[in-house]
Design a protein around this motif. Sequence first.
Motif, PDB file in Angstrom:
ATOM      1  N   GLY A  23      37.305  38.196  44.178  1.00  0.00           N
ATOM      2  CA  GLY A  23      38.644  38.124  44.741  1.00  0.00           C
ATOM      3  C   GLY A  23      39.770  38.064  43.735  1.00  0.00           C
ATOM      4  O   GLY A  23      40.929  37.888  44.111  1.00  0.00           O
ATOM      5  N   TYR A  24      39.465  38.190  42.464  1.00  0.00           N
ATOM      6  CA  TYR A  24      40.522  38.172  41.449  1.00  0.00           C
ATOM      7  C   TYR A  24      41.334  39.452  41.549  1.00  0.00           C
ATOM      8  O   TYR A  24      40.794  40.549  41.519  1.00  0.00           O
ATOM      9  CB  TYR A  24      39.930  38.024  40.043  1.00  0.00           C
ATOM     10  N   GLY A  65      36.894  33.398  31.730  1.00  0.00           N
ATOM     11  CA  GLY A  65      38.178  34.027  31.969  1.00  0.00           C
ATOM     12  C   GLY A  65      39.014  33.274  32.967  1.00  0.00           C
ATOM     13  O   GLY A  65      38.573  32.298  33.577  1.00  0.00           O
ATOM     14  N   GLN A  66      40.230  33.745  33.111  1.00  0.00           N
ATOM     15  CA  GLN A  66      41.127  33.194  34.112  1.00  0.00           C
ATOM     16  C   GLN A  66      41.984  34.309  34.663  1.00  0.00           C
ATOM     17  O   GLN A  66      42.179  35.342  34.031  1.00  0.00           O
ATOM     18  CB  GLN A  66      41.983  32.070  33.537  1.00  0.00           C
ATOM     19  N   GLY A  67      42.467  34.070  35.850  1.00  0.00           N
ATOM     20  CA  GLY A  67      43.295  35.069  36.497  1.00  0.00           C
ATOM     21  C   GLY A  67      43.835  34.552  37.809  1.00  0.00           C
ATOM     22  O   GLY A  67      43.783  33.353  38.092  1.00  0.00           O
ATOM     23  N   LYS A  68      44.324  35.483  38.597  1.00  0.00           N
ATOM     24  CA  LYS A  68      44.936  35.113  39.876  1.00  0.00           C
ATOM     25  C   LYS A  68      44.124  35.682  41.025  1.00  0.00           C
ATOM     26  O   LYS A  68      43.571  36.774  40.945  1.00  0.00           O
ATOM     27  CB  LYS A  68      46.366  35.650  39.942  1.00  0.00           C
ATOM     28  N   ASP A 119      48.674  34.333  44.484  1.00  0.00           N
ATOM     29  CA  ASP A 119      49.018  34.065  43.089  1.00  0.00           C
ATOM     30  C   ASP A 119      48.503  32.720  42.573  1.00  0.00           C
ATOM     31  O   ASP A 119      49.079  32.143  41.655  1.00  0.00           O
ATOM     32  CB  ASP A 119      50.532  34.173  42.863  1.00  0.00           C
ATOM     33  N   GLU A 120      47.437  32.229  43.166  1.00  0.00           N
ATOM     34  CA  GLU A 120      46.831  30.984  42.692  1.00  0.00           C
ATOM     35  C   GLU A 120      46.031  31.267  41.420  1.00  0.00           C
ATOM     36  O   GLU A 120      45.326  32.263  41.336  1.00  0.00           O
ATOM     37  CB  GLU A 120      45.904  30.385  43.767  1.00  0.00           C
TER      38      GLU A 120
END
Length: 87
Positions: A44-45, A60-63, A67-68
Amino acid sequence: MQTKLITALVGSACLLIGSQTMAATAGEAGMSIEDAIKKARSLGYTEIEEIEADGDEWEGQGKKEGDEEYEFRIDRKSGEVLKDEED
């Protein structure tokens, strides 16, 4: 004549062993960064802000939706999602 045959057989065996070793080494590296991004997108990123290899994992990181900010960890060898939670 026999020497040429033995040399040819030994050479063929070396090529076969070498190609098997190369294939095993390539497989040990695990999933590529492209595969890790695809996996994150399947979670769902919508935007991947950062991704890096850390030992046997992709971190990793993302939204995601709304926009969470989320972070994830994916096992590089198995593709198993080890972490997928809000940051």
